[in-house]
Design a protein around this motif. Structure first.
Motif, short mmCIF file in Angstrom:
data_model
loop_
_atom_site.label_atom_id
_atom_site.label_comp_id
_atom_site.label_asym_id
_atom_site.label_seq_id
_atom_site.Cartn_x
_atom_site.Cartn_y
_atom_site.Cartn_z
N GLN A 192 0.82 -1.21 0.00
CA GLN A 192 0.00 0.00 0.00
C GLN A 192 0.86 1.26 0.00
N LEU A 193 1.98 1.23 0.73
CA LEU A 193 2.88 2.39 0.73
C LEU A 193 3.45 2.63 -0.67
N ILE A 194 3.81 1.55 -1.35
CA ILE A 194 4.35 1.70 -2.70
C ILE A 194 3.29 2.24 -3.64
N LEU A 195 2.06 1.76 -3.53
CA LEU A 195 0.97 2.26 -4.37
C LEU A 195 0.66 3.72 -4.03
N ASP A 196 0.71 4.06 -2.76
CA ASP A 196 0.47 5.46 -2.36
C ASP A 196 1.55 6.37 -2.94
N TYR A 197 2.79 5.88 -2.97
CA TYR A 197 3.83 6.68 -3.61
C TYR A 197 3.52 6.83 -5.10
N HIS A 198 3.17 5.74 -5.75
CA HIS A 198 2.86 5.78 -7.19
C HIS A 198 1.76 6.79 -7.49
N ASP A 199 0.79 6.89 -6.59
CA ASP A 199 -0.36 7.78 -6.80
C ASP A 199 -0.11 9.21 -6.30
N GLY A 200 1.09 9.48 -5.79
CA GLY A 200 1.43 10.82 -5.33
C GLY A 200 0.95 11.16 -3.95
N ILE A 201 0.50 10.16 -3.20
CA ILE A 201 -0.02 10.39 -1.84
C ILE A 201 1.13 10.43 -0.83
N GLN A 202 2.14 9.61 -1.04
CA GLN A 202 3.29 9.53 -0.15
C GLN A 202 4.56 9.91 -0.92
N PRO A 203 5.56 10.47 -0.23
CA PRO A 203 6.85 10.73 -0.90
C PRO A 203 7.62 9.43 -1.05
N LEU A 204 8.63 9.45 -1.89
CA LEU A 204 9.47 8.27 -2.11
C LEU A 204 10.08 7.78 -0.80
N LEU A 205 10.36 8.71 0.10
CA LEU A 205 11.02 8.35 1.35
C LEU A 205 10.21 7.37 2.19
N ALA A 206 8.88 7.40 2.08
CA ALA A 206 8.04 6.56 2.92
C ALA A 206 8.26 5.06 2.66
N PRO A 207 8.07 4.57 1.43
CA PRO A 207 8.34 3.14 1.22
C PRO A 207 9.82 2.79 1.37
N LEU A 208 10.72 3.73 1.03
CA LEU A 208 12.14 3.44 1.18
C LEU A 208 12.52 3.25 2.65
N THR A 209 11.93 4.04 3.53
CA THR A 209 12.24 3.91 4.96
C THR A 209 11.81 2.54 5.47
N LEU A 210 10.65 2.07 5.06
CA LEU A 210 10.18 0.76 5.49
C LEU A 210 11.05 -0.35 4.90
N LEU A 211 11.44 -0.21 3.64
CA LEU A 211 12.30 -1.21 3.01
C LEU A 211 13.66 -1.27 3.70
N ARG A 212 14.20 -0.11 4.06
CA ARG A 212 15.49 -0.12 4.77
C ARG A 212 15.35 -0.76 6.15
N HIS A 213 14.18 -0.57 6.78
CA HIS A 213 13.92 -1.21 8.07
C HIS A 213 13.94 -2.73 7.92
N TYR A 214 13.29 -3.23 6.88
CA TYR A 214 13.27 -4.67 6.66
C TYR A 214 14.65 -5.20 6.29
N LEU A 215 15.44 -4.40 5.61
CA LEU A 215 16.79 -4.82 5.27
C LEU A 215 17.65 -4.98 6.52
N ARG A 216 17.43 -4.12 7.51
CA ARG A 216 18.16 -4.28 8.78
C ARG A 216 17.72 -5.56 9.50
N GLU A 217 16.43 -5.88 9.40
CA GLU A 217 15.92 -7.08 10.07
C GLU A 217 16.31 -8.35 9.33
N TYR A 218 16.32 -8.26 8.00
CA TYR A 218 16.61 -9.43 7.17
C TYR A 218 17.73 -9.08 6.19
#
Length: 326
Positions: free
Chosen positions: A276-302
């Motif tokens: 949903q974050l990625i789709l929200d970015y695609h639709d202009g609702i969220q900035p690129l930083l939002a999905p990137l921050t979550l992806l970087r969080h998962y990269l630290r975990e995994y």
């Protein structure tokens, strides 16, 4: 290593313009200066012109002067005296080569007949009419000497995507220069080093130019150790590809590509949140930083060594806040 960036001296507040003033860039002088070492140059002062000084303008001449070695049609002329300073500005760039070779980027003063990158006024001395159709004489020579060097004008740095794109290219070019630091007379870049460098750029290239991403991948796969000419061809192609601003659609494609690496680690709720974050970015609702921050969080975990090496995730210092408006 310190990243060195060339800059028109007036953009750091030096009072070197024709009228004795400056064009201080707050982004360069207050923010970027914390991360790079600026190398200040003013071509017009560099060729011995005073401050203040008569203005220079670019003129179109159908026939170049007989004593002109390169015979360009665009000439830098002092209207007040008729003096032609084209050759002197070109020679200044040649003399500045010891500085220019160290640079990872260059910020130029817009509209300047010496430093303007584009749309500089070009006069017809016969009719007196002008059109915004030229580039500065110093910049013209700079491009010839260093065709892969990232360049940008101060005014364009006020545009968030252009500012982000320029800084990203500066950091990539600097990393390439560090790689060239290992060169020997016979080998400019070893095959293993080229593969590692290119691998780190894959997602960035995918986001900026998918066609060149594929073409460069095939080119790299076919190479052995690179000669100086091959290395120059490679980095010019990379800089050309990255110079095309990334589209929202291409960013979305890369984000979904990244999402796939975590599929087996995330539960249904986490997958839905990320999608949903990625789709929200695609639709202009969220900035690129939002999905990137979550992806970087998962990269630290995994942890994943391939993703950890991707410049797309951390292309420059986070405190520059360049992805907040993308």
């Amino acid at each position: 290593m310190t990243i060195k960036v060339g800059i028109s001296a007036c953009l750091l507040g030096d009072q070197v313009r024709y009228d004795g003033g400056h064009k201080r860039s707050s982004f360069c002088a207050d923010e970027l200066i914390r991360h790079v070492e600026f190398v200040k140059l003013c071509p017009e002062v560099g060729i011995g012109m005073p401050v203040p000084r008569p203005t220079i303008r670019l003129e179109w001449h159908e026939q170049a002067p007989a004593d002109s070695e390169h015979a360009p049609s665009v000439r830098a002329v002092v209207p007040k005296t008729g003096e032609d300073v084209t050759a002197r500005l070109t020679e200044f760039a040649d003399r500045a080569q010891p500085h220019l070779r160290q640079l990872s980027g260059y910020v130029l003063c817009a509209k300047s007949p010496s430093c303007g990158m584009e749309r500089v006024k070009l006069y017809d001395p016969v009719t007196g009419y002008s059109k915004k159709a030229a580039e500065g004489i110093f910049v013209q020579r700079l491009r010839q000497l260093h065709p892969a060097l990232p360049l940008e004008e101060d005014g364009r740095l006020n545009d968030a995507p252009l500012r982000e794109n320029f800084i990203m290219r500066v950091y990539v070019y600097h990393a390439w220069q560090q790689l060239l630091g290992k060169a020997t007379p016979a080998v400019a870049v070893k095959k293993a080093d080229l593969l590692a460098f290119h691998t780190s750029l894959k997602l960035l290239l995918m986001a900026h130019n998918q066609q060149q991403y594929r073409e460069l991948g095939r080119w790299v796969a076919a190479q052995q150790d690179l000669t100086s000419a091959d290395a120059q061809e490679y980095i010019e192609q990379v800089m050309q590809a990255l110079g095309k601003p990334a589209t929202r659609a291409n960013h979305t494609n890369v984000l979904q590509h990244l999402q796939g690496y975590f599929g087996r680690h995330l539960n249904a709720e986490q997958k839905q949140e990320l999608s949903q974050l990625i789709l929200d970015y695609h639709d202009g609702i969220q900035p690129l930083l939002a999905p990137l921050t979550l992806l970087r969080h998962y990269l630290r975990e995994y942890p994943d060594s391939y993703l950890a090496g991707q410049r797309y995730l951390n292309p420059y210092p986070a405190d520059l806040k360049l992805r907040y408006a993308l």
